[in-house]
Design a protein around this motif. Structure first.
Motif, PDB file in Angstrom:
ATOM      1  N   MET A 161       0.855  -1.190   0.000  1.00  0.00           N
ATOM      2  CA  MET A 161       0.000   0.000   0.000  1.00  0.00           C
ATOM      3  C   MET A 161       0.892   1.242   0.000  1.00  0.00           C
ATOM      4  N   PRO A 162       0.710   2.136  -0.968  1.00  0.00           N
ATOM      5  CA  PRO A 162       1.535   3.349  -1.001  1.00  0.00           C
ATOM      6  C   PRO A 162       1.346   4.178   0.267  1.00  0.00           C
ATOM      7  N   LEU A 163       2.410   4.907   0.635  1.00  0.00           N
ATOM      8  CA  LEU A 163       2.373   5.702   1.860  1.00  0.00           C
ATOM      9  C   LEU A 163       1.182   6.644   1.880  1.00  0.00           C
ATOM     10  N   SER A 164       0.828   7.214   0.732  1.00  0.00           N
ATOM     11  CA  SER A 164      -0.261   8.183   0.689  1.00  0.00           C
ATOM     12  C   SER A 164      -1.620   7.544   0.951  1.00  0.00           C
ATOM     13  N   GLN A 165      -1.707   6.213   0.863  1.00  0.00           N
ATOM     14  CA  GLN A 165      -2.978   5.522   1.026  1.00  0.00           C
ATOM     15  C   GLN A 165      -3.182   4.960   2.433  1.00  0.00           C
ATOM     16  N   TRP A 166      -2.164   4.993   3.269  1.00  0.00           N
ATOM     17  CA  TRP A 166      -2.327   4.471   4.617  1.00  0.00           C
ATOM     18  C   TRP A 166      -3.216   5.428   5.414  1.00  0.00           C
ATOM     19  N   PRO A 167      -4.314   4.940   5.974  1.00  0.00           N
ATOM     20  CA  PRO A 167      -5.236   5.841   6.683  1.00  0.00           C
ATOM     21  C   PRO A 167      -4.633   6.329   7.989  1.00  0.00           C
ATOM     22  N   PRO A 168      -4.981   7.538   8.399  1.00  0.00           N
ATOM     23  CA  PRO A 168      -4.518   8.011   9.705  1.00  0.00           C
ATOM     24  C   PRO A 168      -5.165   7.195  10.824  1.00  0.00           C
ATOM     25  N   VAL A 169      -4.451   7.044  11.915  1.00  0.00           N
ATOM     26  CA  VAL A 169      -4.871   6.154  13.010  1.00  0.00           C
ATOM     27  C   VAL A 169      -4.801   6.907  14.338  1.00  0.00           C
ATOM     28  N   SER A 170      -5.814   6.680  15.183  1.00  0.00           N
ATOM     29  CA  SER A 170      -5.804   7.205  16.550  1.00  0.00           C
ATOM     30  C   SER A 170      -5.684   6.045  17.524  1.00  0.00           C
ATOM     31  N   VAL A 171      -4.709   6.126  18.409  1.00  0.00           N
ATOM     32  CA  VAL A 171      -4.541   5.136  19.472  1.00  0.00           C
ATOM     33  C   VAL A 171      -5.144   5.712  20.746  1.00  0.00           C
ATOM     34  N   VAL A 172      -6.121   5.025  21.311  1.00  0.00           N
ATOM     35  CA  VAL A 172      -6.810   5.495  22.506  1.00  0.00           C
ATOM     36  C   VAL A 172      -6.418   4.600  23.675  1.00  0.00           C
ATOM     37  N   MET A 173      -5.922   5.221  24.758  1.00  0.00           N
ATOM     38  CA  MET A 173      -5.437   4.472  25.911  1.00  0.00           C
ATOM     39  C   MET A 173      -6.155   4.916  27.181  1.00  0.00           C
ATOM     40  N   PRO A 174      -7.000   4.055  27.770  1.00  0.00           N
ATOM     41  CA  PRO A 174      -7.559   4.340  29.092  1.00  0.00           C
ATOM     42  C   PRO A 174      -6.494   4.074  30.145  1.00  0.00           C
ATOM     43  N   VAL A 175      -6.237   5.034  31.017  1.00  0.00           N
ATOM     44  CA  VAL A 175      -5.098   4.922  31.937  1.00  0.00           C
ATOM     45  C   VAL A 175      -5.530   5.279  33.356  1.00  0.00           C
ATOM     46  N   LEU A 176      -5.182   4.413  34.294  1.00  0.00           N
ATOM     47  CA  LEU A 176      -5.447   4.667  35.713  1.00  0.00           C
ATOM     48  C   LEU A 176      -4.409   3.914  36.532  1.00  0.00           C
ATOM     49  N   ASN A 177      -3.658   4.637  37.365  1.00  0.00           N
ATOM     50  CA  ASN A 177      -2.658   4.008  38.248  1.00  0.00           C
ATOM     51  C   ASN A 177      -1.705   3.101  37.472  1.00  0.00           C
ATOM     52  N   GLU A 178      -1.070   3.646  36.452  1.00  0.00           N
ATOM     53  CA  GLU A 178      -0.199   2.841  35.588  1.00  0.00           C
ATOM     54  C   GLU A 178       1.243   3.352  35.571  1.00  0.00           C
ATOM     55  N   GLU A 179       1.741   3.876  36.698  1.00  0.00           N
ATOM     56  CA  GLU A 179       3.092   4.423  36.694  1.00  0.00           C
ATOM     57  C   GLU A 179       4.147   3.367  36.354  1.00  0.00           C
ATOM     58  N   ARG A 180       3.883   2.093  36.646  1.00  0.00           N
ATOM     59  CA  ARG A 180       4.865   1.040  36.369  1.00  0.00           C
ATOM     60  C   ARG A 180       4.998   0.757  34.878  1.00  0.00           C
ATOM     61  N   HIS A 181       3.909   0.883  34.130  1.00  0.00           N
ATOM     62  CA  HIS A 181       3.909   0.390  32.760  1.00  0.00           C
ATOM     63  C   HIS A 181       3.634   1.439  31.695  1.00  0.00           C
ATOM     64  N   LEU A 182       3.183   2.638  32.078  1.00  0.00           N
ATOM     65  CA  LEU A 182       2.707   3.601  31.083  1.00  0.00           C
ATOM     66  C   LEU A 182       3.786   3.999  30.086  1.00  0.00           C
ATOM     67  N   GLU A 183       4.977   4.298  30.560  1.00  0.00           N
ATOM     68  CA  GLU A 183       6.038   4.755  29.648  1.00  0.00           C
ATOM     69  C   GLU A 183       6.367   3.684  28.619  1.00  0.00           C
ATOM     70  N   GLU A 184       6.434   2.422  29.053  1.00  0.00           N
ATOM     71  CA  GLU A 184       6.699   1.331  28.114  1.00  0.00           C
ATOM     72  C   GLU A 184       5.553   1.195  27.112  1.00  0.00           C
ATOM     73  N   ALA A 185       4.311   1.260  27.609  1.00  0.00           N
ATOM     74  CA  ALA A 185       3.152   1.091  26.730  1.00  0.00           C
ATOM     75  C   ALA A 185       3.105   2.181  25.660  1.00  0.00           C
ATOM     76  N   VAL A 186       3.297   3.433  26.059  1.00  0.00           N
ATOM     77  CA  VAL A 186       3.279   4.537  25.101  1.00  0.00           C
ATOM     78  C   VAL A 186       4.477   4.435  24.154  1.00  0.00           C
ATOM     79  N   GLY A 187       5.637   4.077  24.700  1.00  0.00           N
ATOM     80  CA  GLY A 187       6.829   3.951  23.871  1.00  0.00           C
ATOM     81  C   GLY A 187       6.665   2.918  22.769  1.00  0.00           C
ATOM     82  N   ARG A 188       6.014   1.800  23.089  1.00  0.00           N
ATOM     83  CA  ARG A 188       5.789   0.771  22.071  1.00  0.00           C
ATOM     84  C   ARG A 188       4.866   1.266  20.961  1.00  0.00           C
TER      85      ARG A 188
END
Length: 334
Positions: A1-28
């Motif tokens: 698929m050509p780069l111009s055809q890839w649809p834009p994407v929104s990543v939605v993350m519900p977050v509560l008390n995630e200090e241990r894992h949030l940075e890794e999750a967002v980084g991935r």
């Protein structure tokens, strides 16, 4: 698929008390190298740890990240508010304690296009770090722990009742009214059920995998599965046709073991050998756990393997008890 055809994407993350894992999750997510435009929406609940501080720092470091408040702290409300804030029509759900594997979003968009599905998802790859977490992760992946669920164990690509997390078309969510905010748990399963009832397709593929970080203590596992049992009963109350042997097995096991134990005790007290046979229920269950744990957990370090029978029993009994007890107050349906 050509780069111009890839649809834009929104990543939605519900977050509560995630200090241990949030940075890794967002980084991935940010390291996905998705060919099209990508944004990350963090729906932050009123956390009791450093989650908000970490989220603010991450948003300050990368303009693709935006933050929106979720005052209720409940997952379905976080998802709905995050989706409403998101700008794009392909919506990727990621939890604050999950880690996407490389190429996850690119492959998910491809599968959406290939299958024509409303929602695609893959394997919930539970992975622990401590011995307790390793035992919990193994129980998640095994038939002994959570049964034969495709998104826990893997399988062939094809239509499914539900998938882990999910990559959605906005049109499907709008068609069914989004996540039911009265479903504090099991909201994914319930949403996918409503999508299927309106003629939509849910698609599982083993090509997609998300690393899941399990609970780190026995008490946390017990609490998690007790609430899961309560909400599974609520799903069945609302949609009786969804009851299955898999979901009814834990409460049946709880009743059988409790009744068997009571009958056995009465037998000992009264000298009735027939009632003593009631002890076969807890004894048989215990032997099943020991044998099954030895087989399913044979590759675990010994400290994790030793915890497997207790972890599995906690999952089964907590789920079953939660199902029997149910919710104290029935939530108002939308």
């Amino acid at each position: 698929m050509p780069l111009s055809q890839w649809p834009p994407v929104s990543v939605v993350m519900p977050v509560l008390n995630e200090e241990r894992h949030l940075e890794e999750a967002v980084g991935r997510v940010l390291d996905q190298n998705y060919p099209g435009e990508l944004e990350v929406v963090l729906a932050i609940g009123p956390s009791k740890d450093r989650t908000q501080e970490i989220a603010d720092r991450l948003a300050g470091e990368d303009q693709r990240i935006s933050i929106i408040a979720n005052p209720t702290g409940k997952t379905p409300a976080a998802l709905n508010v995050g989706i409403a804030h998101a700008r794009h029509d392909i919506l990727v759900r990621v939890d604050g304690h999950g880690a996407l594997t490389d190429g996850y979003i690119t492959r998910a968009v491809e599968v959406l296009d290939e299958s024509g599905a409303d929602n695609v998802g893959g394997v919930m790859a539970a992975e622990g770090r401590t011995p307790t977490e390793m035992a919990v992760a193994c129980a998640y992946r095994s038939r002994l722990g959570l049964g034969a669920s495709t998104f826990h164990q893997g399988g062939k690509a094809g239509p499914a009742d539900t998938v882990y997390l999910g990559v959605f078309r906005r049109t499907a969510l709008e068609r069914v009214g989004g996540f039911d905010e009265t479903m504090h748990r099991a909201q994914d399963w319930e949403l996918n059920y409503r999508i299927r009832k309106t003629g939509g397709l849910i698609w599982f593929t083993p090509d997609l995998s998300v690393t899941y970080r399990p609970r780190s203590s026995l008490s946390a596992v017990a609490k998690q599965f007790f609430h899961t049992g309560q909400w599974r009963r609520e799903v069945i109350r609302r949609h009786p046709e969804t009851a299955s042997k898999r979901y009814l097995a834990p409460p049946v096991a709880v009743v059988g073991i409790v009744l068997g134990t009571i009958l056995g005790i009465i037998g000992l007290a009264t000298g009735n050998p027939w009632l003593d046979l009631g002890f076969l229920a807890p004894l048989g269950y215990g032997l099943l756990l020991l044998f099954g744990s030895a087989v399913e957990g044979r590759y675990l370090p010994w400290k994790a393997l030793a915890q497997m029978p207790l972890i599995c029993a906690t999952m089964h009994m907590s789920w079953g008890l939660g199902f029997i007890v149910g919710l104290r107050e029935k939530p108002r349906t939308v």
